[in-house]
Design a protein around this motif. Structure first.
Motif, PDB file in Angstrom:
ATOM      1  N   LEU A  19      -5.794 -10.543  10.532  1.00  0.00           N
ATOM      2  CA  LEU A  19      -4.715  -9.563  10.592  1.00  0.00           C
ATOM      3  C   LEU A  19      -3.873  -9.582   9.321  1.00  0.00           C
ATOM      4  CD1 LEU A  19      -3.575  -9.960  14.307  1.00  0.00           C
ATOM      5  CD2 LEU A  19      -4.881  -8.082  13.297  1.00  0.00           C
ATOM      6  N   ASN A  20      -3.679 -10.759   8.765  1.00  0.00           N
ATOM      7  CA  ASN A  20      -2.954 -10.873   7.505  1.00  0.00           C
ATOM      8  C   ASN A  20      -3.698 -10.144   6.381  1.00  0.00           C
ATOM      9  OD1 ASN A  20      -1.020 -11.667   5.664  1.00  0.00           O
ATOM     10  ND2 ASN A  20      -1.960 -13.657   5.304  1.00  0.00           N
ATOM     11  N   MET A  21      -5.018 -10.296   6.338  1.00  0.00           N
ATOM     12  CA  MET A  21      -5.817  -9.614   5.319  1.00  0.00           C
ATOM     13  C   MET A  21      -5.753  -8.101   5.495  1.00  0.00           C
ATOM     14  SD  MET A  21      -9.133 -12.048   4.822  1.00  0.00           S
ATOM     15  CE  MET A  21      -9.848 -10.945   3.648  1.00  0.00           C
ATOM     16  N   LEU A  22      -5.757  -7.616   6.735  1.00  0.00           N
ATOM     17  CA  LEU A  22      -5.634  -6.183   6.971  1.00  0.00           C
ATOM     18  C   LEU A  22      -4.285  -5.665   6.490  1.00  0.00           C
ATOM     19  CD1 LEU A  22      -7.238  -5.771  10.510  1.00  0.00           C
ATOM     20  CD2 LEU A  22      -8.141  -4.965   8.326  1.00  0.00           C
ATOM     21  N   GLY A  23      -3.236  -6.424   6.730  1.00  0.00           N
ATOM     22  CA  GLY A  23      -1.908  -6.026   6.258  1.00  0.00           C
ATOM     23  C   GLY A  23      -1.834  -5.972   4.741  1.00  0.00           C
ATOM     24  N   VAL A  24      -2.438  -6.927   4.081  1.00  0.00           N
ATOM     25  CA  VAL A  24      -2.444  -6.949   2.614  1.00  0.00           C
ATOM     26  C   VAL A  24      -3.262  -5.777   2.072  1.00  0.00           C
ATOM     27  CG1 VAL A  24      -3.248  -8.246   0.606  1.00  0.00           C
ATOM     28  CG2 VAL A  24      -2.010  -9.408   2.422  1.00  0.00           C
ATOM     29  N   ALA A  25      -4.392  -5.471   2.714  1.00  0.00           N
ATOM     30  CA  ALA A  25      -5.206  -4.338   2.275  1.00  0.00           C
ATOM     31  C   ALA A  25      -4.443  -3.027   2.438  1.00  0.00           C
ATOM     32  CB  ALA A  25      -6.510  -4.293   3.064  1.00  0.00           C
ATOM     33  N   ARG A  26      -3.702  -2.888   3.529  1.00  0.00           N
ATOM     34  CA  ARG A  26      -2.905  -1.677   3.752  1.00  0.00           C
ATOM     35  C   ARG A  26      -1.802  -1.574   2.699  1.00  0.00           C
ATOM     36  NH1 ARG A  26       0.312  -2.019   8.604  1.00  0.00           N
ATOM     37  NH2 ARG A  26      -1.565  -3.005   9.391  1.00  0.00           N
ATOM     38  N   LEU A  27      -1.164  -2.682   2.384  1.00  0.00           N
ATOM     39  CA  LEU A  27      -0.127  -2.698   1.359  1.00  0.00           C
ATOM     40  C   LEU A  27      -0.711  -2.337  -0.004  1.00  0.00           C
ATOM     41  CD1 LEU A  27       2.853  -3.347   0.716  1.00  0.00           C
ATOM     42  CD2 LEU A  27       2.115  -5.683   0.258  1.00  0.00           C
ATOM     43  N   ASP A  28      -1.877  -2.861  -0.312  1.00  0.00           N
ATOM     44  CA  ASP A  28      -2.544  -2.551  -1.577  1.00  0.00           C
ATOM     45  C   ASP A  28      -2.858  -1.063  -1.670  1.00  0.00           C
ATOM     46  OD1 ASP A  28      -3.940  -3.221  -4.069  1.00  0.00           O
ATOM     47  OD2 ASP A  28      -5.750  -2.724  -2.933  1.00  0.00           O
ATOM     48  N   ALA A  29      -3.386  -0.495  -0.587  1.00  0.00           N
ATOM     49  CA  ALA A  29      -3.728   0.928  -0.590  1.00  0.00           C
ATOM     50  C   ALA A  29      -2.489   1.809  -0.667  1.00  0.00           C
ATOM     51  CB  ALA A  29      -4.537   1.269   0.654  1.00  0.00           C
ATOM     52  N   GLY A  30      -1.372   1.349  -0.121  1.00  0.00           N
ATOM     53  CA  GLY A  30      -0.164   2.162  -0.104  1.00  0.00           C
ATOM     54  C   GLY A  30       0.717   2.024  -1.324  1.00  0.00           C
ATOM     55  N   VAL A  31       0.638   0.886  -2.023  1.00  0.00           N
ATOM     56  CA  VAL A  31       1.554   0.641  -3.137  1.00  0.00           C
ATOM     57  C   VAL A  31       0.809   0.453  -4.454  1.00  0.00           C
ATOM     58  CG1 VAL A  31       3.311  -0.916  -4.050  1.00  0.00           C
ATOM     59  CG2 VAL A  31       3.283  -0.379  -1.619  1.00  0.00           C
ATOM     60  N   ALA A  32      -0.116  -0.471  -4.495  1.00  0.00           N
ATOM     61  CA  ALA A  32      -0.750  -0.844  -5.766  1.00  0.00           C
ATOM     62  C   ALA A  32      -1.650   0.254  -6.312  1.00  0.00           C
ATOM     63  CB  ALA A  32      -1.536  -2.135  -5.600  1.00  0.00           C
ATOM     64  N   PRO A  34      -1.748   3.643  -5.794  1.00  0.00           N
ATOM     65  CA  PRO A  34      -1.057   4.814  -6.363  1.00  0.00           C
ATOM     66  C   PRO A  34      -0.276   4.498  -7.637  1.00  0.00           C
ATOM     67  CG  PRO A  34      -0.674   4.698  -4.007  1.00  0.00           C
ATOM     68  CD  PRO A  34      -1.346   3.423  -4.410  1.00  0.00           C
ATOM     69  N   SER A  35       0.238   3.292  -7.750  1.00  0.00           N
ATOM     70  CA  SER A  35       1.020   2.966  -8.937  1.00  0.00           C
ATOM     71  C   SER A  35       0.147   2.758 -10.170  1.00  0.00           C
ATOM     72  CB  SER A  35       1.886   1.735  -8.688  1.00  0.00           C
ATOM     73  OG  SER A  35       1.088   0.600  -8.485  1.00  0.00           O
ATOM     74  N   GLU A  36      -1.148   2.511 -10.002  1.00  0.00           N
ATOM     75  CA  GLU A  36      -2.030   2.342 -11.155  1.00  0.00           C
ATOM     76  C   GLU A  36      -2.127   3.632 -11.959  1.00  0.00           C
ATOM     77  OE1 GLU A  36      -5.796   0.726 -10.036  1.00  0.00           O
ATOM     78  OE2 GLU A  36      -4.882  -1.029  -9.108  1.00  0.00           O
ATOM     79  N   LYS A  37      -2.216   4.788 -11.278  1.00  0.00           N
ATOM     80  CA  LYS A  37      -2.281   6.066 -11.975  1.00  0.00           C
ATOM     81  C   LYS A  37      -0.986   6.302 -12.744  1.00  0.00           C
ATOM     82  CE  LYS A  37      -3.052  10.956 -11.400  1.00  0.00           C
ATOM     83  NZ  LYS A  37      -2.122  11.975 -11.081  1.00  0.00           N
ATOM     84  N   LEU A  38       0.148   5.991 -12.123  1.00  0.00           N
ATOM     85  CA  LEU A  38       1.436   6.149 -12.794  1.00  0.00           C
ATOM     86  C   LEU A  38       1.518   5.262 -14.029  1.00  0.00           C
ATOM     87  CD1 LEU A  38       4.326   7.235 -12.959  1.00  0.00           C
ATOM     88  CD2 LEU A  38       4.991   5.363 -11.418  1.00  0.00           C
ATOM     89  N   LEU A  39       1.028   4.045 -13.925  1.00  0.00           N
ATOM     90  CA  LEU A  39       1.053   3.125 -15.057  1.00  0.00           C
ATOM     91  C   LEU A  39       0.262   3.692 -16.238  1.00  0.00           C
ATOM     92  CD1 LEU A  39       1.831   0.375 -16.221  1.00  0.00           C
ATOM     93  CD2 LEU A  39      -0.249  -0.533 -15.208  1.00  0.00           C
ATOM     94  N   VAL A  40      -0.908   4.250 -15.967  1.00  0.00           N
ATOM     95  CA  VAL A  40      -1.731   4.834 -17.034  1.00  0.00           C
ATOM     96  C   VAL A  40      -0.999   6.010 -17.679  1.00  0.00           C
ATOM     97  CG1 VAL A  40      -3.865   6.114 -17.482  1.00  0.00           C
ATOM     98  CG2 VAL A  40      -3.918   4.059 -16.080  1.00  0.00           C
ATOM     99  N   GLU A  74       5.430  13.028 -14.540  1.00  0.00           N
ATOM    100  CA  GLU A  74       6.360  13.362 -13.467  1.00  0.00           C
ATOM    101  C   GLU A  74       5.645  13.760 -12.173  1.00  0.00           C
ATOM    102  OE1 GLU A  74       8.983  16.267 -15.040  1.00  0.00           O
ATOM    103  OE2 GLU A  74       9.962  14.849 -16.377  1.00  0.00           O
ATOM    104  N   ASP A  75       4.432  14.296 -12.290  1.00  0.00           N
ATOM    105  CA  ASP A  75       3.677  14.671 -11.089  1.00  0.00           C
ATOM    106  C   ASP A  75       3.202  13.454 -10.420  1.00  0.00           C
ATOM    107  OD1 ASP A  75       4.055  17.319 -11.654  1.00  0.00           O
ATOM    108  OD2 ASP A  75       2.104  17.569 -12.602  1.00  0.00           O
TER     109      ASP A  75
END
Length: 75
Positions: A19-32, A34-40, A74-75
């Protein structure tokens, strides 16, 4: 009885970690991710800004390229 208790403990630990791994995967998909595209896009904007500022008498094309990149960021 002790074998059942041992099995229950190991099952609980395994399920908890799963369950901890599922939570981390969900956090990665929701935060990390999308932010990679912004970083680029931010890195591209920073690079184009430095080119624009470092060129004596910046050309119109460089200003337009920088403006387009800022809109993409900005998009």
């Amino acid at each position: 009885m002790s074998l059942i208790a041992l099995w229950a403990f190991t099952a609980w630990v395994t399920v908890r970690e799963g369950l901890n791994m599922l939570g981390v995967a969900r956090l990665d998909a929701g935060v990390a991710e999308p932010s990679e595209k912004l970083l680029v896009e931010l890195q591209n904007e920073r690079r184009l800004s430095l080119i624009y500022l470092g060129t004596p008498g910046p050309a119109r094309q460089q200003r337009e390229t920088l403006g387009a990149q800022r809109r993409r960021t900005e998009d």
